[in-house]
Design a protein around this motif. Structure first.
Motif, short mmCIF file in Angstrom:
data_model
loop_
_atom_site.label_atom_id
_atom_site.label_comp_id
_atom_site.label_asym_id
_atom_site.label_seq_id
_atom_site.Cartn_x
_atom_site.Cartn_y
_atom_site.Cartn_z
N GLU A 1 6.60 35.46 73.09
CA GLU A 1 6.38 36.83 72.60
C GLU A 1 6.56 37.85 73.73
N LEU A 2 6.00 37.56 74.89
CA LEU A 2 6.15 38.46 76.03
C LEU A 2 7.61 38.56 76.47
N PRO B 1 1.41 43.31 74.09
CA PRO B 1 2.54 43.38 75.03
C PRO B 1 3.23 44.74 75.04
N GLU B 2 3.09 45.49 73.96
CA GLU B 2 3.67 46.84 73.94
C GLU B 2 3.02 47.74 74.99
N ASP B 3 1.74 47.52 75.29
CA ASP B 3 1.06 48.28 76.35
C ASP B 3 1.60 47.89 77.73
N MET B 4 1.99 46.63 77.87
CA MET B 4 2.61 46.16 79.11
C MET B 4 3.93 46.92 79.32
N LEU C 1 -3.81 47.72 83.70
CA LEU C 1 -4.25 46.52 83.01
C LEU C 1 -3.92 46.69 81.53
N PHE C 2 -3.51 45.60 80.88
CA PHE C 2 -3.24 45.67 79.44
C PHE C 2 -3.88 44.47 78.75
N THR D 1 2.02 40.34 86.01
CA THR D 1 1.46 39.03 85.73
C THR D 1 0.86 39.06 84.33
N THR D 2 1.17 38.02 83.57
CA THR D 2 0.72 37.95 82.18
C THR D 2 -0.23 36.79 81.95
N SER D 3 -0.83 36.31 83.01
CA SER D 3 -1.72 35.16 82.94
C SER D 3 -2.88 35.42 81.98
#
Length: 141
Positions: free
Chosen positions: A5-6, A85-88, A79-80, A38-40
């Motif tokens: 998704e990301l 993911p749209e906020d990212m 931070l998101f 980073t999407t951890s």
């Protein structure tokens, strides 16, 4: 599923993004980067974020424990929420378009690292702790 998704969200953004994964030569990549992402979903004290701070990069990270200690929202990055993911993408777009903000957040990352996490600062804190305890022990005698 989360990673896919990301990846799909980033692909739609038209930004140039490199997914490099674990590396031994990370500073080669960090020195060429404009932003660290980073999407951890789980971290303690993430070394990758510390390395990005040393490199003076603005950080975009999921709002989780570990990241919350290193990224001060709107100071040295954004931070998101992991499920947004749209906020990212929004955060990446803001930093990408504003070079002054990007530079300032990068400087803030480096300064925050130096103040809180550098080896010299860490050793100084240990020294102060030991000296403080020695003074207390001296008072007991």
């Amino acid at each position: 599923q989360y990673g896919r998704e990301l990846y799909d969200t980033v692909k739609k953004s038209e930004m140039t993004i490199s997914f490099v994964g674990p590396r031994m030569d990370i500073f080669k990549y960090l020195n060429d980067a404009d932003i660290f992402l980073t999407t951890s979903l789980g971290e303690a004290l993430p070394r990758s974020v510390l390395e990005a701070m040393v490199a003076g990069l603005p950080i975009i990270a999921t709002r989780i424990d570990g990241h919350n200690e290193l990224v001060v929202d709107h100071f040295n990055g954004y931070l998101f929420e992991p499920d947004k993911p749209e906020d990212m993408i929004k955060a990446m777009s803001i930093i990408e378009k504003d070079s002054l903000l990007r530079d300032k957040m990068g400087q803030n990352s480096k300064a925050y690292y130096d103040r809180q996490y550098s080896s010299a600062n860490y050793l100084n804190r240990i020294k102060m702790l030991v000296e403080g305890n020695l003074k207390e022990w001296e008072e007991v005698d």
